[in-house]
Motif scaffolding. Sequence first.
Motif, PDB file in Angstrom:
ATOM      1  N   THR A 145       0.856  -1.187   0.000  1.00 47.69           N
ATOM      2  CA  THR A 145       0.000   0.000   0.000  1.00 47.69           C
ATOM      3  C   THR A 145       0.890   1.234   0.000  1.00 47.69           C
ATOM      4  O   THR A 145       1.745   1.391   0.865  1.00 47.69           O
ATOM      5  CB  THR A 145      -0.926   0.008   1.220  1.00 47.69           C
ATOM      6  OG1 THR A 145      -1.730  -1.184   1.184  1.00 47.69           O
ATOM      7  CG2 THR A 145      -1.837   1.221   1.210  1.00 47.69           C
ATOM      8  N   ALA A 146       0.679   2.120  -0.988  1.00 49.21           N
ATOM      9  CA  ALA A 146       1.622   3.202  -1.245  1.00 49.21           C
ATOM     10  C   ALA A 146       1.267   4.510  -0.558  1.00 49.21           C
ATOM     11  O   ALA A 146       2.001   5.490  -0.690  1.00 49.21           O
ATOM     12  CB  ALA A 146       1.746   3.431  -2.748  1.00 49.21           C
ATOM     13  N   MET A 147       0.152   4.567   0.177  1.00 50.01           N
ATOM     14  CA  MET A 147      -0.234   5.786   0.881  1.00 50.01           C
ATOM     15  C   MET A 147      -1.006   5.396   2.129  1.00 50.01           C
ATOM     16  O   MET A 147      -1.534   4.285   2.227  1.00 50.01           O
ATOM     17  CB  MET A 147      -1.096   6.682  -0.013  1.00 50.01           C
ATOM     18  CG  MET A 147      -2.379   6.028  -0.496  1.00 50.01           C
ATOM     19  SD  MET A 147      -3.355   7.059  -1.620  1.00 50.01           S
ATOM     20  CE  MET A 147      -4.161   8.142  -0.440  1.00 50.01           C
ATOM     21  N   PHE A 180       2.376  -2.149  -6.217  1.00 53.91           N
ATOM     22  CA  PHE A 180       1.845  -1.037  -5.436  1.00 53.91           C
ATOM     23  C   PHE A 180       0.342  -0.880  -5.605  1.00 53.91           C
ATOM     24  O   PHE A 180      -0.169  -0.835  -6.726  1.00 53.91           O
ATOM     25  CB  PHE A 180       2.549   0.266  -5.820  1.00 53.91           C
ATOM     26  CG  PHE A 180       4.012   0.252  -5.504  1.00 53.91           C
ATOM     27  CD1 PHE A 180       4.451   0.469  -4.204  1.00 53.91           C
ATOM     28  CD2 PHE A 180       4.950  -0.024  -6.487  1.00 53.91           C
ATOM     29  CE1 PHE A 180       5.804   0.429  -3.895  1.00 53.91           C
ATOM     30  CE2 PHE A 180       6.298  -0.065  -6.187  1.00 53.91           C
ATOM     31  CZ  PHE A 180       6.730   0.158  -4.890  1.00 53.91           C
ATOM     32  N   LEU A 182      -2.476   1.679  -5.366  1.00 52.46           N
ATOM     33  CA  LEU A 182      -2.586   3.126  -5.419  1.00 52.46           C
ATOM     34  C   LEU A 182      -4.038   3.512  -5.163  1.00 52.46           C
ATOM     35  O   LEU A 182      -4.887   3.400  -6.041  1.00 52.46           O
ATOM     36  CB  LEU A 182      -2.121   3.649  -6.782  1.00 52.46           C
ATOM     37  CG  LEU A 182      -0.723   3.187  -7.232  1.00 52.46           C
ATOM     38  CD1 LEU A 182      -0.438   3.685  -8.642  1.00 52.46           C
ATOM     39  CD2 LEU A 182       0.353   3.652  -6.269  1.00 52.46           C
ATOM     40  N   HIS A 183      -4.331   3.968  -3.956  1.00 50.47           N
ATOM     41  CA  HIS A 183      -5.691   4.354  -3.599  1.00 50.47           C
ATOM     42  C   HIS A 183      -5.996   5.792  -3.991  1.00 50.47           C
ATOM     43  O   HIS A 183      -7.113   6.268  -3.770  1.00 50.47           O
ATOM     44  CB  HIS A 183      -5.914   4.159  -2.102  1.00 50.47           C
ATOM     45  CG  HIS A 183      -5.836   2.730  -1.671  1.00 50.47           C
ATOM     46  ND1 HIS A 183      -4.663   2.136  -1.281  1.00 50.47           N
ATOM     47  CD2 HIS A 183      -6.779   1.770  -1.595  1.00 50.47           C
ATOM     48  CE1 HIS A 183      -4.884   0.871  -0.967  1.00 50.47           C
ATOM     49  NE2 HIS A 183      -6.163   0.618  -1.144  1.00 50.47           N
ATOM     50  N   GLY A 187      -0.513   8.179  -3.554  1.00 45.28           N
ATOM     51  CA  GLY A 187       0.240   6.938  -3.642  1.00 45.28           C
ATOM     52  C   GLY A 187       1.200   6.940  -4.813  1.00 45.28           C
ATOM     53  O   GLY A 187       2.363   6.524  -4.699  1.00 45.28           O
ATOM     54  N   ASN A 190       4.102   9.243  -4.025  1.00 46.28           N
ATOM     55  CA  ASN A 190       5.046   8.642  -3.085  1.00 46.28           C
ATOM     56  C   ASN A 190       5.990   7.677  -3.787  1.00 46.28           C
ATOM     57  O   ASN A 190       7.210   7.703  -3.556  1.00 46.28           O
ATOM     58  CB  ASN A 190       4.292   7.902  -1.975  1.00 46.28           C
ATOM     59  CG  ASN A 190       3.499   8.831  -1.081  1.00 46.28           C
ATOM     60  OD1 ASN A 190       3.703  10.047  -1.086  1.00 46.28           O
ATOM     61  ND2 ASN A 190       2.565   8.268  -0.324  1.00 46.28           N
TER      62      ASN A 190
END
Length: 323
Positions: A145-147, A180, A182-183, A187, A190
Amino acid sequence: MVERLTRTAGEVYDELHLAIHNEAPIPTLAKPLVITVAPVGTFLSRENNPHIPYTPEENAAEAIAAYKEGAAVWHVHCRDENGVPTKDADIYKKTISMVLNECPDMVTSVNVIADYGHHGRKMIEPLVGPLAEAGPEFIRTVVVTAMSVSPSTKFTLVVNQETLVSEVEYILECGARPEFQLHGWPGAWNVNNWLIKPGILPRPYIMNMIMGWHAYHDASPTGDPWAQMWMVPFMNSLPDNSTIGATCGGRNWLNMTAFAIMMGVDQVRIGMEDSVFMYPHRDELIKSNAEVVRKVATIARELGREVATPAQAMEILGLTGSA
């Protein structure tokens, strides 16, 4: 008296004849589509859909049936014998082994959040380490999870530069590749600024747009499909050299997935982890992950897209080793 036509369609045919037959092929759909199946997740239960697999044997059977319908990648969550979500490494190895015995080339994409009391590397070590030791086929990609997100009021997954870099560096050390989630745009920002620009992340970058009902997402339509248009600018904002995926959940999963396929994404993730109903306008429960994969594979082929084999998926995702 009706006057004679001064010029007929036949007489001006050569002037009107458009060169439609000379139009060049459009390359958007001219590539294989990787289908990833997510048979079960953490949040849904048989109270929501009685067909959700619970035991390791049921989970493995769903993955195998989906593979036979065209799923090249398996997004792995596991549950114990009582159907309770678990990150027990032994249960993961048991479940994955059952699938690999029947489908030795199926690509594993594992959700590895194991220790909810930590963030970053320590959060994933208890599961990534044992699976990597079991063999590369047990953990080809690791879902990251990127964020920062809050899937519930009681838990927030904290992501900052330190936690994300430590997580990704550990995954690469273990011989796997980060995939990744990306929500939202933060994200993607990042990943680009903390991992790509510093040269930490190898190409291709596996970027998965998370759309539909995930409780904390901009593209969570409440009554119509228009939020799928959110996909267009998001997709165009992703870094070059990205392998782009779409995970579409909730009521609109089917039409959003079809839209993503038409947009030319490289990968779609589908299944009973994120979806309960087959169609957005009917209360028709999904009965199996295989029927979901069959439907999406049919849509892809009707649009002229080839469904990727596991070997093709390995190449598209930039994975090393033999499939």
